[in-house]
Design a protein around this motif. Sequence first.
Motif, PDB file in Angstrom:
ATOM      1  N   ILE A   1     -27.726  32.981   0.071  1.00 56.63           N
ATOM      2  CA  ILE A   1     -28.964  32.312   0.468  1.00 56.63           C
ATOM      3  C   ILE A   1     -30.133  33.289   0.361  1.00 56.63           C
ATOM      4  CG2 ILE A   1     -30.165  31.255   2.415  1.00 56.63           C
ATOM      5  CD1 ILE A   1     -27.494  30.072   3.269  1.00 56.63           C
ATOM      6  N   MET A   2     -29.934  34.502   0.853  1.00 59.71           N
ATOM      7  CA  MET A   2     -31.017  35.480   0.812  1.00 59.71           C
ATOM      8  C   MET A   2     -31.369  35.866  -0.627  1.00 59.71           C
ATOM      9  SD  MET A   2     -31.788  35.737   3.910  1.00 59.71           S
ATOM     10  CE  MET A   2     -32.841  37.142   3.962  1.00 59.71           C
ATOM     11  N   GLY A   3     -30.378  35.967  -1.491  1.00 61.97           N
ATOM     12  CA  GLY A   3     -30.638  36.279  -2.887  1.00 61.97           C
ATOM     13  C   GLY A   3     -31.404  35.175  -3.589  1.00 61.97           C
ATOM     14  N   LEU A   4     -31.084  33.935  -3.242  1.00 62.70           N
ATOM     15  CA  LEU A   4     -31.797  32.805  -3.829  1.00 62.70           C
ATOM     16  C   LEU A   4     -33.262  32.817  -3.421  1.00 62.70           C
ATOM     17  CD1 LEU A   4     -31.567  30.038  -5.343  1.00 62.70           C
ATOM     18  CD2 LEU A   4     -31.314  29.052  -3.083  1.00 62.70           C
ATOM     19  N   ILE A   5     -33.520  33.062  -2.156  1.00 60.09           N
ATOM     20  CA  ILE A   5     -34.899  33.112  -1.673  1.00 60.09           C
ATOM     21  C   ILE A   5     -35.652  34.266  -2.332  1.00 60.09           C
ATOM     22  CG2 ILE A   5     -36.316  33.535   0.380  1.00 60.09           C
ATOM     23  CD1 ILE A   5     -34.171  32.016   1.978  1.00 60.09           C
ATOM     24  N   LEU A  60     -32.931  23.807  -1.087  1.00 58.94           N
ATOM     25  CA  LEU A  60     -31.834  24.552  -1.712  1.00 58.94           C
ATOM     26  C   LEU A  60     -30.977  25.275  -0.672  1.00 58.94           C
ATOM     27  CD1 LEU A  60     -33.368  26.086  -4.945  1.00 58.94           C
ATOM     28  CD2 LEU A  60     -31.623  24.336  -4.752  1.00 58.94           C
ATOM     29  N   THR A  61     -31.607  25.787   0.384  1.00 59.66           N
ATOM     30  CA  THR A  61     -30.855  26.456   1.443  1.00 59.66           C
ATOM     31  C   THR A  61     -29.946  25.465   2.161  1.00 59.66           C
ATOM     32  OG1 THR A  61     -32.637  28.047   1.741  1.00 59.66           O
ATOM     33  CG2 THR A  61     -31.053  27.846   3.531  1.00 59.66           C
ATOM     34  N   MET A  62     -30.468  24.294   2.486  1.00 61.01           N
ATOM     35  CA  MET A  62     -29.648  23.276   3.146  1.00 61.01           C
ATOM     36  C   MET A  62     -28.502  22.831   2.233  1.00 61.01           C
ATOM     37  SD  MET A  62     -30.611  22.751   6.196  1.00 61.01           S
ATOM     38  CE  MET A  62     -31.041  24.464   6.356  1.00 61.01           C
ATOM     39  N   PHE A  63     -28.768  22.706   0.935  1.00 65.02           N
ATOM     40  CA  PHE A  63     -27.721  22.334  -0.007  1.00 65.02           C
ATOM     41  C   PHE A  63     -26.636  23.412  -0.061  1.00 65.02           C
ATOM     42  CE2 PHE A  63     -26.071  22.310  -4.408  1.00 65.02           C
ATOM     43  CZ  PHE A  63     -25.419  21.090  -4.358  1.00 65.02           C
ATOM     44  N   GLN A  64     -27.033  24.684  -0.072  1.00 66.71           N
ATOM     45  CA  GLN A  64     -26.049  25.765  -0.092  1.00 66.71           C
ATOM     46  C   GLN A  64     -25.239  25.796   1.194  1.00 66.71           C
ATOM     47  OE1 GLN A  64     -28.026  29.471  -1.021  1.00 66.71           O
ATOM     48  NE2 GLN A  64     -27.143  29.419  -3.067  1.00 66.71           N
ATOM     49  N   LEU A  65     -25.881  25.577   2.335  1.00 67.00           N
ATOM     50  CA  LEU A  65     -25.136  25.559   3.592  1.00 67.00           C
ATOM     51  C   LEU A  65     -24.154  24.396   3.629  1.00 67.00           C
ATOM     52  CD1 LEU A  65     -27.899  26.522   6.167  1.00 67.00           C
ATOM     53  CD2 LEU A  65     -25.958  27.891   5.431  1.00 67.00           C
ATOM     54  N   TRP A  66     -24.560  23.248   3.116  1.00 68.79           N
ATOM     55  CA  TRP A  66     -23.662  22.100   3.075  1.00 68.79           C
ATOM     56  C   TRP A  66     -22.508  22.373   2.116  1.00 68.79           C
ATOM     57  CZ3 TRP A  66     -22.667  18.856  -1.159  1.00 68.79           C
ATOM     58  CH2 TRP A  66     -21.874  17.753  -0.869  1.00 68.79           C
ATOM     59  N   LEU A  67     -22.814  22.979   0.980  1.00 71.29           N
ATOM     60  CA  LEU A  67     -21.798  23.259  -0.017  1.00 71.29           C
ATOM     61  C   LEU A  67     -20.854  24.367   0.432  1.00 71.29           C
ATOM     62  CD1 LEU A  67     -21.214  22.110  -2.824  1.00 71.29           C
ATOM     63  CD2 LEU A  67     -22.511  23.999  -3.781  1.00 71.29           C
ATOM     64  N   LYS A  69     -19.370  24.740   3.150  1.00 74.89           N
ATOM     65  CA  LYS A  69     -18.231  24.212   3.911  1.00 74.89           C
ATOM     66  C   LYS A  69     -17.039  23.953   2.997  1.00 74.89           C
ATOM     67  CE  LYS A  69     -21.245  21.965   7.197  1.00 74.89           C
ATOM     68  NZ  LYS A  69     -21.786  20.691   7.669  1.00 74.89           N
ATOM     69  N   LYS A  70     -17.307  23.777   1.721  1.00 72.31           N
ATOM     70  CA  LYS A  70     -16.233  23.482   0.781  1.00 72.31           C
ATOM     71  C   LYS A  70     -15.532  24.743   0.275  1.00 72.31           C
ATOM     72  CE  LYS A  70     -18.263  19.178  -0.724  1.00 72.31           C
ATOM     73  NZ  LYS A  70     -17.579  18.397   0.257  1.00 72.31           N
ATOM     74  N   TRP A  71     -16.166  25.912   0.333  1.00 73.74           N
ATOM     75  CA  TRP A  71     -15.510  27.105  -0.167  1.00 73.74           C
ATOM     76  C   TRP A  71     -15.259  28.177   0.896  1.00 73.74           C
ATOM     77  CZ3 TRP A  71     -20.663  26.668  -2.264  1.00 73.74           C
ATOM     78  CH2 TRP A  71     -21.545  27.623  -1.807  1.00 73.74           C
ATOM     79  N   VAL A  72     -15.696  27.964   2.138  1.00 71.39           N
ATOM     80  CA  VAL A  72     -15.448  28.920   3.209  1.00 71.39           C
ATOM     81  C   VAL A  72     -14.459  28.303   4.181  1.00 71.39           C
ATOM     82  CG1 VAL A  72     -16.473  30.197   5.112  1.00 71.39           C
ATOM     83  CG2 VAL A  72     -17.730  29.936   2.992  1.00 71.39           C
ATOM     84  N   HIS A  73     -13.388  29.043   4.486  1.00 70.32           N
ATOM     85  CA  HIS A  73     -12.370  28.559   5.416  1.00 70.32           C
ATOM     86  C   HIS A  73     -12.311  29.512   6.595  1.00 70.32           C
ATOM     87  CE1 HIS A  73      -8.819  26.626   6.884  1.00 70.32           C
ATOM     88  NE2 HIS A  73      -8.165  27.781   6.859  1.00 70.32           N
ATOM     89  N   TYR A  74     -12.577  29.011   7.779  1.00 68.92           N
ATOM     90  CA  TYR A  74     -12.631  29.863   8.960  1.00 68.92           C
ATOM     91  C   TYR A  74     -11.342  29.831   9.772  1.00 68.92           C
ATOM     92  CZ  TYR A  74     -17.586  30.187   8.062  1.00 68.92           C
ATOM     93  OH  TYR A  74     -18.796  30.425   7.488  1.00 68.92           O
ATOM     94  N   GLY A  75     -10.368  29.034   9.391  1.00 66.14           N
ATOM     95  CA  GLY A  75      -9.119  28.937  10.139  1.00 66.14           C
ATOM     96  C   GLY A  75      -8.152  30.049   9.777  1.00 66.14           C
TER      97      GLY A  75
END
Length: 101
Positions: A1-5, A60-67, A69-75
Motif C-alpha cells: 500500500i505504501m509503495g503504491l501511494i 486503490l488502497t481499499m481495493f488492496q485491503l479487500w484483496l 484477505k484473499k492472499w493473507v492467512h492469519y490462522g
Amino acid sequence: IMGLIATFQIFTQSYIMTQGGPMNSTMFYVYHLFNTAFRYLEIGTASSMSWFLFVFIFGLTMFQLWLSKKWVHYGGGVIGLFETESRQNRDGNRYSVFGIR
C-alpha cells in the motif's frame, strides 16, 4: 500500500532533474498539479486535481485491503520449517505461537 501511494506522489525527481523534461516526457501527475497551482495560479483546478488524487489513492488502497484477505492467512499453518498455531488468552484476544516442527 505504501509503495503504491509513493509511486503516485513522484515529484522531487522530476522537478529537480528535468523540470518536466523534453516535451513533458517526465510530467507526472503531482508535478502537473504543482505547476497548475503555483506556476499558472489556477488554485481551483489544482484543488480539484488533488481531491481526485486523494479519492483515486483511497479507492486503490481499499481495493488492496479487500484483496489482501484473499492472499493473507492469519490462522494456524505451516511456514517452511516453522509451525504457527493460533491461540486465545483469558481476555479473548487471539495471538499466534511459532515453533519448529
